[in-house]
Design a protein around this motif. Structure first.
Motif, PDB file in Angstrom:
ATOM      1  N   HIS A  94      47.713   3.072 -26.852  1.00  0.00           N
ATOM      2  CA  HIS A  94      48.965   2.309 -26.866  1.00  0.00           C
ATOM      3  C   HIS A  94      48.957   1.238 -27.961  1.00  0.00           C
ATOM      4  CE1 HIS A  94      51.148   3.940 -23.422  1.00  0.00           C
ATOM      5  NE2 HIS A  94      49.960   4.148 -22.870  1.00  0.00           N
ATOM      6  N   SER A  95      47.817   0.578 -28.156  1.00  0.00           N
ATOM      7  CA  SER A  95      47.745  -0.468 -29.180  1.00  0.00           C
ATOM      8  C   SER A  95      47.924   0.091 -30.590  1.00  0.00           C
ATOM      9  CB  SER A  95      46.428  -1.245 -29.074  1.00  0.00           C
ATOM     10  OG  SER A  95      45.346  -0.483 -29.575  1.00  0.00           O
ATOM     11  N   MET A  96      47.561   1.352 -30.789  1.00  0.00           N
ATOM     12  CA  MET A  96      47.713   2.002 -32.091  1.00  0.00           C
ATOM     13  C   MET A  96      49.108   2.606 -32.282  1.00  0.00           C
ATOM     14  SD  MET A  96      45.100   1.972 -34.090  1.00  0.00           S
ATOM     15  CE  MET A  96      43.687   0.943 -33.864  1.00  0.00           C
ATOM     16  N   GLY A  97      49.949   2.514 -31.256  1.00  0.00           N
ATOM     17  CA  GLY A  97      51.291   3.074 -31.359  1.00  0.00           C
ATOM     18  C   GLY A  97      51.364   4.558 -31.031  1.00  0.00           C
ATOM     19  N   PHE A  98      50.331   5.090 -30.405  1.00  0.00           N
ATOM     20  CA  PHE A  98      50.304   6.524 -30.110  1.00  0.00           C
ATOM     21  C   PHE A  98      51.323   6.920 -29.050  1.00  0.00           C
ATOM     22  CE2 PHE A  98      46.323   8.733 -31.824  1.00  0.00           C
ATOM     23  CZ  PHE A  98      46.356   8.005 -32.992  1.00  0.00           C
ATOM     24  N   ASP A  99      51.785   5.982 -28.244  1.00  0.00           N
ATOM     25  CA  ASP A  99      52.805   6.313 -27.248  1.00  0.00           C
ATOM     26  C   ASP A  99      54.128   6.680 -27.923  1.00  0.00           C
ATOM     27  OD1 ASP A  99      52.712   3.572 -28.017  1.00  0.00           O
ATOM     28  OD2 ASP A  99      54.000   3.029 -26.329  1.00  0.00           O
ATOM     29  N   GLN A 100      54.267   6.402 -29.213  1.00  0.00           N
ATOM     30  CA  GLN A 100      55.470   6.768 -29.959  1.00  0.00           C
ATOM     31  C   GLN A 100      55.343   8.132 -30.625  1.00  0.00           C
ATOM     32  OE1 GLN A 100      56.394   3.544 -32.629  1.00  0.00           O
ATOM     33  NE2 GLN A 100      56.124   2.032 -31.008  1.00  0.00           N
ATOM     34  N   VAL A 101      54.111   8.631 -30.788  1.00  0.00           N
ATOM     35  CA  VAL A 101      53.915   9.903 -31.496  1.00  0.00           C
ATOM     36  C   VAL A 101      53.205  10.961 -30.646  1.00  0.00           C
ATOM     37  CG1 VAL A 101      54.029   8.893 -33.798  1.00  0.00           C
ATOM     38  CG2 VAL A 101      51.825   9.020 -32.640  1.00  0.00           C
ATOM     39  N   PHE A 102      52.923  10.645 -29.392  1.00  0.00           N
ATOM     40  CA  PHE A 102      52.312  11.582 -28.444  1.00  0.00           C
ATOM     41  C   PHE A 102      52.940  11.394 -27.074  1.00  0.00           C
ATOM     42  CE2 PHE A 102      48.855  11.245 -31.525  1.00  0.00           C
ATOM     43  CZ  PHE A 102      48.366  12.537 -31.583  1.00  0.00           C
ATOM     44  N   ASN A 103      52.893  12.438 -26.279  1.00  0.00           N
ATOM     45  CA  ASN A 103      53.131  12.322 -24.846  1.00  0.00           C
ATOM     46  C   ASN A 103      51.773  12.001 -24.235  1.00  0.00           C
ATOM     47  OD1 ASN A 103      55.915  13.155 -24.812  1.00  0.00           O
ATOM     48  ND2 ASN A 103      55.178  15.214 -25.270  1.00  0.00           N
ATOM     49  N   ILE A 104      51.626  10.848 -23.611  1.00  0.00           N
ATOM     50  CA  ILE A 104      50.351  10.447 -23.014  1.00  0.00           C
ATOM     51  C   ILE A 104      50.475  10.615 -21.507  1.00  0.00           C
ATOM     52  CG2 ILE A 104      48.668   8.593 -22.718  1.00  0.00           C
ATOM     53  CD1 ILE A 104      49.619   7.452 -25.425  1.00  0.00           C
ATOM     54  N   VAL A 105      49.600  11.455 -20.953  1.00  0.00           N
ATOM     55  CA  VAL A 105      49.613  11.749 -19.522  1.00  0.00           C
ATOM     56  C   VAL A 105      48.208  11.569 -18.958  1.00  0.00           C
ATOM     57  CG1 VAL A 105      51.560  13.355 -19.746  1.00  0.00           C
ATOM     58  CG2 VAL A 105      49.222  14.229 -19.874  1.00  0.00           C
ATOM     59  N   ASP A 106      48.104  11.538 -17.618  1.00  0.00           N
ATOM     60  CA  ASP A 106      46.784  11.375 -17.010  1.00  0.00           C
ATOM     61  C   ASP A 106      46.317  12.608 -16.241  1.00  0.00           C
ATOM     62  OD1 ASP A 106      48.402  11.248 -14.784  1.00  0.00           O
ATOM     63  OD2 ASP A 106      47.753   9.259 -14.168  1.00  0.00           O
ATOM     64  N   GLN A 107      47.085  13.695 -16.321  1.00  0.00           N
ATOM     65  CA  GLN A 107      46.703  14.940 -15.663  1.00  0.00           C
ATOM     66  C   GLN A 107      46.703  16.072 -16.687  1.00  0.00           C
ATOM     67  OE1 GLN A 107      45.782  15.281 -12.395  1.00  0.00           O
ATOM     68  NE2 GLN A 107      45.950  13.056 -12.311  1.00  0.00           N
ATOM     69  N   PRO A 108      45.638  16.871 -16.709  1.00  0.00           N
ATOM     70  CA  PRO A 108      45.633  18.016 -17.632  1.00  0.00           C
ATOM     71  C   PRO A 108      46.741  18.994 -17.269  1.00  0.00           C
ATOM     72  CG  PRO A 108      43.533  17.832 -16.450  1.00  0.00           C
ATOM     73  CD  PRO A 108      44.440  16.782 -15.921  1.00  0.00           C
ATOM     74  N   GLN A 109      47.374  19.549 -18.271  1.00  0.00           N
ATOM     75  CA  GLN A 109      48.452  20.496 -18.029  1.00  0.00           C
ATOM     76  C   GLN A 109      47.931  21.922 -17.913  1.00  0.00           C
ATOM     77  OE1 GLN A 109      50.928  19.346 -21.336  1.00  0.00           O
ATOM     78  NE2 GLN A 109      52.192  18.103 -19.981  1.00  0.00           N
ATOM     79  N   ILE A 110      46.860  22.197 -18.618  1.00  0.00           N
ATOM     80  CA  ILE A 110      46.211  23.501 -18.509  1.00  0.00           C
ATOM     81  C   ILE A 110      44.708  23.287 -18.571  1.00  0.00           C
ATOM     82  CG2 ILE A 110      48.109  24.805 -19.525  1.00  0.00           C
ATOM     83  CD1 ILE A 110      46.535  24.894 -22.124  1.00  0.00           C
ATOM     84  N   THR A 111      43.989  24.177 -18.001  1.00  0.00           N
ATOM     85  CA  THR A 111      42.528  24.093 -18.035  1.00  0.00           C
ATOM     86  C   THR A 111      41.959  25.442 -18.465  1.00  0.00           C
ATOM     87  OG1 THR A 111      42.462  24.611 -15.688  1.00  0.00           O
ATOM     88  CG2 THR A 111      42.319  22.281 -16.285  1.00  0.00           C
ATOM     89  N   PRO A 112      41.933  25.695 -19.755  1.00  0.00           N
ATOM     90  CA  PRO A 112      41.442  26.993 -20.226  1.00  0.00           C
ATOM     91  C   PRO A 112      39.940  27.143 -20.006  1.00  0.00           C
ATOM     92  CG  PRO A 112      41.867  25.547 -22.079  1.00  0.00           C
ATOM     93  CD  PRO A 112      42.338  24.825 -20.839  1.00  0.00           C
ATOM     94  N   GLU A 113      39.570  28.295 -19.527  1.00  0.00           N
ATOM     95  CA  GLU A 113      38.152  28.593 -19.313  1.00  0.00           C
ATOM     96  C   GLU A 113      37.456  28.987 -20.611  1.00  0.00           C
ATOM     97  OE1 GLU A 113      40.667  30.202 -17.414  1.00  0.00           O
ATOM     98  OE2 GLU A 113      40.492  28.593 -15.941  1.00  0.00           O
ATOM     99  N   SER A 114      38.233  29.219 -21.656  1.00  0.00           N
ATOM    100  CA  SER A 114      37.667  29.737 -22.898  1.00  0.00           C
ATOM    101  C   SER A 114      37.324  28.658 -23.926  1.00  0.00           C
ATOM    102  CB  SER A 114      38.647  30.734 -23.512  1.00  0.00           C
ATOM    103  OG  SER A 114      39.885  30.092 -23.754  1.00  0.00           O
TER     104      SER A 114
END
Length: 160
Positions: A94-114
């Motif tokens: 957030h301090s670097m401004g990444f909330d403006q250029v990324f979607n920041i979430v706290d749960q993985p959306q996918i968990t690839p086994e590969s």
């Protein structure tokens, strides 16, 4: 030597990078090469960067992630997703401004086994300097705070 690693996978056009441990300059070459590989793929649709197991991340890596976001917006018009649960990493993003250029979430959306480990790459000092300079210029372009924080470093790298 860094005690971190980056893992990589692709699932139906979704690319996943998982950062584990301390992510430092020593991994910037393989990360930059992987970013180039992702954006040359014809099936690219989205990217997820999993920082759940990241203990620390340096500014060069953050600059490369900002580059990744810029390329994602240009290629598919979407912001990449960063997944983090570490309050220190989240605060840094957030301090670097990444909330403006990324979607920041706290749960993985996918968990690839590969997921597979990206290999370390030996690169010249000049190539490392070039990548560090590029990464910090990108960070500086995100906001005034970053511009002030990294101005001296960028000027020193430009002189060398």
């Amino acid at each position: 030597m860094s005690n971190g690693k980056i893992q990589f996978a692709e699932q139906e056009g979704t690319f996943v990078l998982k950062f584990i441990g301390e992510i430092r300059l020593t991994l910037c070459s393989v990360l930059d090469s992987t970013i180039e590989q992702i954006f040359s793929a014809t099936n690219f649709s989205s990217i997820v960067i999993d920082l759940i197991d990241t203990r620390s991340i340096d500014s060069t890596t953050l600059g490369l992630l900002a580059k990744l976001s810029i390329l994602s917006r240009q290629k598919v018009g979407l912001l990449p997703t960063l997944v983090t649960r570490n309050p220190d990493i989240t605060r840094l993003l957030h301090s670097m401004g990444f909330d403006q250029v990324f979607n920041i979430v706290d749960q993985p959306q996918i968990t690839p086994e590969s997921l597979r480990d990206l290999p370390c790459q030996d690169v010249s000092e000049e190539e490392v300097r070039h990548r560090v300079l590029e990464a910090h210029r990108i960070l500086m372009s995100l906001n005034d705070s970053n511009r002030q924080a990294f101005r001296d470093l960028v000027e020193a790298l430009e002189r060398s």
